[in-house]
Design a protein around this motif. Structure first.
Motif, PDB file in Angstrom:
ATOM      1  N   GLU A  95      61.303 -11.079  58.514  1.00 63.45           N
ATOM      2  CA  GLU A  95      61.424 -10.614  57.126  1.00 63.45           C
ATOM      3  C   GLU A  95      62.564 -11.317  56.407  1.00 63.45           C
ATOM      4  O   GLU A  95      62.432 -11.705  55.245  1.00 63.45           O
ATOM      5  N   LEU A  98      61.465 -14.916  55.534  1.00 65.40           N
ATOM      6  CA  LEU A  98      60.470 -14.939  54.452  1.00 65.40           C
ATOM      7  C   LEU A  98      61.082 -14.508  53.120  1.00 65.40           C
ATOM      8  O   LEU A  98      60.768 -15.097  52.077  1.00 65.40           O
ATOM      9  N   CYS A 103      58.908 -15.759  49.811  1.00 63.77           N
ATOM     10  CA  CYS A 103      57.502 -15.555  50.167  1.00 63.77           C
ATOM     11  C   CYS A 103      57.188 -14.065  50.117  1.00 63.77           C
ATOM     12  O   CYS A 103      58.075 -13.237  50.038  1.00 63.77           O
ATOM     13  N   TRP A 105      54.172 -11.095  51.833  1.00 58.01           N
ATOM     14  CA  TRP A 105      53.245 -10.981  52.948  1.00 58.01           C
ATOM     15  C   TRP A 105      52.590  -9.610  52.979  1.00 58.01           C
ATOM     16  O   TRP A 105      53.054  -8.666  52.372  1.00 58.01           O
ATOM     17  N   TRP A 114      50.510 -10.966  60.367  1.00 57.98           N
ATOM     18  CA  TRP A 114      51.064 -11.073  59.020  1.00 57.98           C
ATOM     19  C   TRP A 114      50.360 -12.207  58.279  1.00 57.98           C
ATOM     20  O   TRP A 114      50.245 -13.318  58.804  1.00 57.98           O
ATOM     21  N   VAL A 116      50.911 -14.471  55.104  1.00 54.43           N
ATOM     22  CA  VAL A 116      52.045 -14.836  54.259  1.00 54.43           C
ATOM     23  C   VAL A 116      51.581 -15.738  53.132  1.00 54.43           C
ATOM     24  O   VAL A 116      50.918 -16.754  53.369  1.00 54.43           O
TER      25      VAL A 116
END
Length: 157
Positions: A95, A98, A103, A105, A114, A116
């Motif tokens: 997390e 990302l 990003c 997801w 996941w 993404v």
């Protein structure tokens, strides 16, 4: 107050890549109509390959199933689709990576898979290096479902 947005499910038939994968025969993605037979995808696919968030795709009506069915991608959005397998021990670090890359997801009902969405402006080469590092250090798995044009041109080797 504006009109509520009308979204439609588009069905993607999923070819079997192994006896157990993908675990479903089809995947439904939300889309908004942009033409007579074209729609813009509104979520990231967990299983469908070759498409990404906001791509424009051609659809047809499957009368037997009474569904809109994917035919082909007609315009890419620049987004990329990356899928990750993440166990509970790696969630926080994935997390963080990302989030830092801007990003977003979705996580499937198992909590492991996941999907993404990588925006066009993200430095995908740098993100990919971080994800490959996590593959070794945190035991995640990584699959690139489709890379947007700018991400294909970046140094991802």
């Amino acid at each position: 107050m504006g009109e509520p947005e009308q979204l439609f499910k588009v069905i993607f038939d999923l070819p079997k890549r192994s006896p157990t994968w993908p675990p479903y025969a089809t995947e439904g993605l939300w889309a908004e109509r942009v033409g007579v037979d074209t729609v813009r995808l509104r979520n990231v696919p967990f299983y469908a390959r070759g498409v990404a968030f906001r791509d424009t795709v051609r659809v047809r009506v499957d009368l037997e199933r009474e569904k809109l069915v994917f035919v082909e991608r007609v315009a890419e959005s620049g987004y990329s689709t990356v899928r990750l397998i993440v166990d509970d021990a790696a969630v926080a670090v994935v997390e963080a990576v990302l989030d830092a890359a801007d990003c977003w997801w979705e996580i499937d009902n198992t909590g492991l898979l996941w999907a993404v969405g990588v925006p066009p402006e993200v430095d995908y080469a740098a993100l990919r290096q971080e994800l490959l590092r996590l593959r070794v250090e945190a035991g995640i798995d990584l699959e690139e479902g489709v890379l947007g044009g700018g991400h294909r041109r970046s140094d991802v080797g």
